[in-house]
Scaffold this motif. Structure first.
Motif, mmCIF file in Angstrom:
data_model
loop_
_atom_site.group_PDB
_atom_site.id
_atom_site.type_symbol
_atom_site.label_atom_id
_atom_site.label_comp_id
_atom_site.label_asym_id
_atom_site.label_seq_id
_atom_site.Cartn_x
_atom_site.Cartn_y
_atom_site.Cartn_z
ATOM 1 N N THR A 51 6.650 29.723 85.561
ATOM 2 C CA THR A 51 6.112 29.791 84.397
ATOM 3 C C THR A 51 4.727 30.083 84.258
ATOM 4 O O THR A 51 4.059 30.705 83.694
ATOM 5 N N ARG A 52 3.938 29.607 85.322
ATOM 6 C CA ARG A 52 2.777 29.826 85.390
ATOM 7 C C ARG A 52 2.398 31.132 85.465
ATOM 8 O O ARG A 52 1.519 31.693 85.129
ATOM 9 N N GLN A 53 3.052 31.841 86.619
ATOM 10 C CA GLN A 53 2.932 33.068 86.927
ATOM 11 C C GLN A 53 3.377 34.129 85.735
ATOM 12 O O GLN A 53 2.562 35.143 85.581
ATOM 13 N N GLY A 54 4.300 33.802 84.883
ATOM 14 C CA GLY A 54 4.365 34.633 83.513
ATOM 15 C C GLY A 54 3.246 34.495 82.884
ATOM 16 O O GLY A 54 2.821 35.608 82.177
ATOM 17 N N ALA A 55 2.679 33.256 82.504
ATOM 18 C CA ALA A 55 1.406 33.261 81.665
ATOM 19 C C ALA A 55 0.021 34.115 82.290
ATOM 20 O O ALA A 55 -0.432 34.808 81.657
ATOM 21 N N CYS A 87 8.269 22.794 80.109
ATOM 22 C CA CYS A 87 6.858 22.884 80.547
ATOM 23 C C CYS A 87 6.241 24.286 79.909
ATOM 24 O O CYS A 87 7.070 25.073 79.322
ATOM 25 N N ASN A 88 4.888 24.181 79.751
ATOM 26 C CA ASN A 88 4.227 25.348 79.286
ATOM 27 C C ASN A 88 2.986 25.536 79.774
ATOM 28 O O ASN A 88 2.254 24.628 80.246
ATOM 29 N N ALA A 102 -4.110 26.520 82.980
ATOM 30 C CA ALA A 102 -3.909 25.354 82.515
ATOM 31 C C ALA A 102 -2.463 25.128 82.160
ATOM 32 O O ALA A 102 -2.021 25.886 81.518
ATOM 33 N N ALA A 103 -1.970 23.902 82.055
ATOM 34 C CA ALA A 103 -0.560 23.461 81.934
ATOM 35 C C ALA A 103 -0.648 22.348 80.431
ATOM 36 O O ALA A 103 -1.890 21.635 80.370
ATOM 37 N N GLY A 104 0.387 22.440 79.964
ATOM 38 C CA GLY A 104 0.566 21.511 78.674
ATOM 39 C C GLY A 104 1.622 20.515 78.837
ATOM 40 O O GLY A 104 1.845 20.073 80.050
ATOM 41 N N ALA A 105 2.253 20.220 77.660
ATOM 42 C CA ALA A 105 2.984 19.059 77.498
ATOM 43 C C ALA A 105 4.185 19.449 78.173
ATOM 44 O O ALA A 105 4.720 20.498 78.592
ATOM 45 N N GLN A 106 4.895 18.138 78.949
ATOM 46 C CA GLN A 106 6.158 18.362 79.722
ATOM 47 C C GLN A 106 7.066 17.342 79.302
ATOM 48 O O GLN A 106 6.495 15.928 79.097
ATOM 49 N N LEU A 107 8.198 17.329 78.880
ATOM 50 C CA LEU A 107 9.164 16.359 78.744
ATOM 51 C C LEU A 107 10.453 16.490 79.211
ATOM 52 O O LEU A 107 10.706 18.049 79.052
#
Length: 173
Positions: A51-55, A87-88, A102-107
């Protein structure tokens, strides 16, 4: 000072609104340009790293349009203790070659959603079916559905954009 040109590596209104809101709050007077930029990862990223790599990929690809800055925002899922979590991630690329992340909310995701993702489906269409709506990813997002509307997708991404912009501004001092 020259007006900044800022690419948002998406045509998704939630992502564009997030970048616009933060840059307006910072009073940067930037020109914001939505840009189609592929993530270079799976249509449904399945780890924090992917996900981070996609951003990062989105931001770097969008920056090729000769902008001053480019924001890439990516949603995905990852496994933690046998549960799937939402995740975001976000990335900010500069024309000088800097990359901020940077990362954000996770649930955790409900099991009936997780089962469909594990079977190879993408979160967006699964969430549309789950909520009985169309195009959730373009406004409230999974986060909006899973928080009873308390947190909307653009708001969640705003927080990530703030984290990115804050790092950038700190380095610019």
């Amino acid at each position: 000072m020259k007006k900044l040109t800022v690419a948002v590596a998406s045509k998704n209104p939630a992502k564009i609104d997030a970048v616009s809101a933060v840059l307006e709050k910072l009073q940067l007077g930037a020109e914001i340009v939505p840009v189609d930029a592929g993530s270079g990862v799976s249509a449904q990223p399945f780890s924090l790293e992917e996900t981070r790599q996609g951003a990062v990929n989105r931001a770097q690809t969008a920056l090729l349009g000769k902008y001053d800055l480019a924001f890439g925002l990516e949603g995905g899922v990852y496994v933690l203790e046998e549960s799937l979590y939402l995740c975001n991630w976000g990335a900010l690329a500069t024309k000088e070659g800097r990359i901020y992340t940077a990362a954000g909310a996770q649930l955790p995701l409900p099991e009936r959603i997780s089962e469909q993702l594990r079977a190879g489906r993408e979160l967006g269409p699964v969430m549309d079916e789950y909520a009985g709506e169309i195009g959730i990813r373009h406004h409230k997002g999974a986060i909006g559905i899973l928080t009873s509307g308390l947190v909307k997708r653009n708001e969640m991404f705003e927080h990530i954009v703030e984290l990115l912009a804050g790092q950038f501004l700190k380095d610019s001092d």
